[in-house]
Design an enzyme around this catalytic site. Sequence first.
Site, mmCIF file in Angstrom:
data_model
loop_
_atom_site.group_PDB
_atom_site.id
_atom_site.type_symbol
_atom_site.label_atom_id
_atom_site.label_comp_id
_atom_site.label_asym_id
_atom_site.label_seq_id
_atom_site.Cartn_x
_atom_site.Cartn_y
_atom_site.Cartn_z
ATOM 1 N N GLU A 1 -4.846 10.565 7.251
ATOM 2 C CA GLU A 1 -3.604 9.801 7.188
ATOM 3 C C GLU A 1 -2.614 10.513 6.263
ATOM 4 O O GLU A 1 -2.990 11.406 5.486
ATOM 5 C CB GLU A 1 -3.861 8.393 6.614
ATOM 6 C CG GLU A 1 -4.727 7.529 7.520
ATOM 7 C CD GLU A 1 -4.773 6.066 7.089
ATOM 8 O OE1 GLU A 1 -4.980 5.814 5.894
ATOM 9 O OE2 GLU A 1 -4.578 5.196 7.956
ATOM 10 N N ARG B 1 -0.295 8.865 13.481
ATOM 11 C CA ARG B 1 0.615 8.139 12.586
ATOM 12 C C ARG B 1 1.038 8.905 11.323
ATOM 13 O O ARG B 1 0.509 9.946 11.002
ATOM 14 C CB ARG B 1 -0.021 6.814 12.172
ATOM 15 C CG ARG B 1 -1.360 6.925 11.483
ATOM 16 C CD ARG B 1 -1.851 5.512 11.129
ATOM 17 N NE ARG B 1 -3.197 5.540 10.595
ATOM 18 C CZ ARG B 1 -4.306 5.427 11.322
ATOM 19 N NH1 ARG B 1 -4.231 5.288 12.633
ATOM 20 N NH2 ARG B 1 -5.482 5.477 10.757
ATOM 21 N N ASP B 2 1.970 8.262 10.601
ATOM 22 C CA ASP B 2 2.432 8.648 9.262
ATOM 23 C C ASP B 2 3.253 9.943 9.257
ATOM 24 O O ASP B 2 2.934 10.906 8.541
ATOM 25 C CB ASP B 2 1.241 8.786 8.295
ATOM 26 C CG ASP B 2 0.320 7.573 8.299
ATOM 27 O OD1 ASP B 2 0.778 6.493 8.721
ATOM 28 O OD2 ASP B 2 -0.846 7.708 7.891
ATOM 29 N N SER C 1 3.473 3.669 8.069
ATOM 30 C CA SER C 1 4.013 4.656 7.127
ATOM 31 C C SER C 1 4.886 5.716 7.780
ATOM 32 O O SER C 1 4.748 6.022 8.968
ATOM 33 C CB SER C 1 2.874 5.353 6.385
ATOM 34 O OG SER C 1 2.349 4.469 5.431
ATOM 35 N N GLN D 1 4.666 0.418 2.184
ATOM 36 C CA GLN D 1 3.990 -0.455 3.136
ATOM 37 C C GLN D 1 3.846 -1.817 2.495
ATOM 38 O O GLN D 1 3.259 -1.948 1.403
ATOM 39 C CB GLN D 1 2.610 0.132 3.486
ATOM 40 C CG GLN D 1 2.703 1.288 4.448
ATOM 41 C CD GLN D 1 3.136 0.819 5.826
ATOM 42 O OE1 GLN D 1 2.355 0.222 6.551
ATOM 43 N NE2 GLN D 1 4.379 1.079 6.195
ATOM 44 N N ASN E 1 0.832 -1.203 0.000
ATOM 45 C CA ASN E 1 0.000 0.000 0.000
ATOM 46 C C ASN E 1 0.870 1.257 0.000
ATOM 47 O O ASN E 1 1.672 1.412 -0.922
ATOM 48 C CB ASN E 1 -1.116 -0.053 1.045
ATOM 49 C CG ASN E 1 -0.691 -0.303 2.459
ATOM 50 O OD1 ASN E 1 -0.188 -1.365 2.771
ATOM 51 N ND2 ASN E 1 -0.899 0.667 3.334
ATOM 52 N N ASP E 2 0.732 2.150 0.967
ATOM 53 C CA ASP E 2 1.308 3.508 0.871
ATOM 54 C C ASP E 2 2.788 3.571 0.476
ATOM 55 O O ASP E 2 3.602 2.832 1.027
ATOM 56 C CB ASP E 2 1.244 4.219 2.224
ATOM 57 C CG ASP E 2 -0.114 4.165 2.879
ATOM 58 O OD1 ASP E 2 -1.094 3.797 2.217
ATOM 59 O OD2 ASP E 2 -0.188 4.491 4.084
ATOM 60 N N TRP F 1 -8.930 1.354 -0.242
ATOM 61 C CA TRP F 1 -9.158 0.396 0.854
ATOM 62 C C TRP F 1 -10.508 -0.316 0.742
ATOM 63 O O TRP F 1 -10.689 -1.387 1.317
ATOM 64 C CB TRP F 1 -9.050 1.085 2.218
ATOM 65 C CG TRP F 1 -7.634 1.329 2.620
ATOM 66 C CD1 TRP F 1 -7.017 2.529 2.797
ATOM 67 C CD2 TRP F 1 -6.635 0.326 2.883
ATOM 68 N NE1 TRP F 1 -5.698 2.345 3.138
ATOM 69 C CE2 TRP F 1 -5.440 1.005 3.204
ATOM 70 C CE3 TRP F 1 -6.622 -1.068 2.871
ATOM 71 C CZ2 TRP F 1 -4.251 0.324 3.518
ATOM 72 C CZ3 TRP F 1 -5.441 -1.739 3.180
ATOM 73 C CH2 TRP F 1 -4.279 -1.042 3.493
#
Length: 515
Positions: A216, A163-164, A99, A57, A38-39, A305
């Site tokens: 995010e 996060r991130d 991430s 990710q 993913n990211d 997602w």
Amino acid sequence: MRLGLLALPFLAATVQAADYSGPLRPQVQFSPPKGFMNDPNGMFYDAKRSIYHYYYQYNPSELVAGNQHWGHATSPDLYHWTNHPPALEPDNEDTFIFSGSAIIDSENTSGFFPDQDDGVVAIYTAHSSTKETQHIAYSTDGGYTFTKYANNPVIDSHTDNFRDPKVIWHAESQKWVMVIAWAHALKIGIFTSPNLKDWTPTSNYTQEGLPGVQFECPNLVTFPVDDADSGETTKDVLAISVNPGAPLGGSGTFYVVGQFNGTHFNSEVKEETLFDFARDNYAAQWFYGLPEDSKPVSIGWASNWDYTNEVPSGDREGWRGSATVPREQTLINVDGAWRVTQTPFQGLSPVKGDKLEKKTFNNGDVSVDFSSVESNAVYFDVTIKNLPSSDVTGELSFNFTSSASGEYLDGAVELNSGSFWINRAGTHLFTTADNDNFTGQFDTSISVSESGQFTFSGVIDRSVFEVFLEEGKQSGTMSFFPTKPLDKVTFAATGLGEDVTVDLGVWGLKSGWSS
Ligand SMILES: *[C@@H]1O[C@H](CO)[C@@H](O)[C@H](O)[C@H]1NC(C)=O
Ligand SMILES: *[C@@H]1O[C@H](CO)[C@@H](O)[C@H](O)[C@H]1NC(C)=O
Ligand SMILES: *[C@@H]1O[C@H](CO)[C@@H](O)[C@H](O)[C@H]1NC(C)=O
Ligand SMILES: *[C@@H]1O[C@H](CO)[C@@H](O)[C@H](O)[C@H]1NC(C)=O
Ligand SMILES: *[C@@H]1O[C@H](CO)[C@@H](O)[C@H](O)[C@H]1NC(C)=O
């Protein structure tokens, strides 16, 4: 990490054998050797060695999200990729590497790099079911292997929804600046640090009416501008990805434009702008350390997602998740509104192959058979010229079809209604019958330029389609899954005024995976 008997679930520290020949495998966009991606994470340019690093990710052991590592690949040009072993692996079965970003600490601000000016520091979220904390790891070999900092975490805010981190160097204040998502609180936190280890919260950014259930992957990007009204030479763009609850459903990204002053981001726009008018462009990250004269460049994750864990490349070919093409950007003012333009990095020149068609026409059809293009990937551009300033009529459609199955991916600009649409519902390996969120058609409004032109260009690459309208003022990114390859395209113009001309170019693309 060292391999030991106890580490068996994470036996991933080798490059995984990869087969990029599957009929769904993009040849120009990056996808992982196997497993789930993913990211984009940690993207930076190593100017000393002229090489781009791309982390992502990664679940190397399954075809669905989970067991998050940082996968790793490098490229000299963002189109030809070399896979490397995962750069960051979980310490244990309960704490994953989520991430984050990476920087080059050329001044040794962190103290990790006594003898070098090219040390790399990765800043990432360590995620467990009860906590999300921010960690750092450093690399003395240019970003291939990392050592986790002994005194992690560097930020612990006692929450599981934080996060991130995306870190940049802010020259004016001579500090590192982190933007990070307070995911459920729908805020972007801003922290600063002199050394990447000690972080001070300086503000939270939020704005009434921003969409989303969780924020995010924020990015803060400085763009050069030429703003006659204010005399400003730069503006800052804050990109925020949201999931779920994006305006088009599921995950999506928007941006706001303003000024960052060293501690606060001050938005200057009433409303956010959507980054993409289709469903498959999430969590874009911008490269750190590009040369001074380079435009900002980002790569996004070309999925959503709402359905990513189910798409058929998993069962068929053993991988899920691809990137968008790298995109270079500008920030321009269109009738008082700031817009990020995005077009493929360097016009795809490192992979641009043979010209298949170059033609100027008025009403009528032009078909191009690209079954002989080995990559099955094609780039095209269209310029419609001499459009009248009012009462514009006609439309121009395109239709990518499969000679074997009759499946198709189509779209059109309808000049009279000022709309543009793309549609994947004619491909049948994955449809709304498999997942009702895998909707077929995406629409947007367009405008004809003052000079009477409308332009668009696009990349079709086996299972990813990306289109760029009006010199990149809008983009539409759509994954699609045909049972048989699409191998022919027809452009058809109807109802155009007699002075109107269509300039069409179609090129084969070369695979970034063959040498
Ligand atoms: C880098 O930082 C470390 C720790 O502060 C220090 O020991 C070392 O001398 C520094 N190296 C340089 C070249 O500044
Ligand atoms: C930012 O928001 C978070 C989450 O609501 C809160 O915990 C934190 O104290 C805020 N920080 C600042 C600097 O206002
Ligand atoms: C479609 O998306 C919505 C919103 O994200 C989600 O609640 C629903 O479960 C999704 N449907 C399927 C079949 O995954
Ligand atoms: C930055 O912006 C904030 C919020 O508008 C303001 O309070 C602060 O004084 C500004 N800082 C500087 C250095 O201008
Ligand atoms: C593309 O071809 C399909 C199948 O022949 C057809 O159903 C569809 O209407 C065509 N799309 C356009 C825009 O002409």
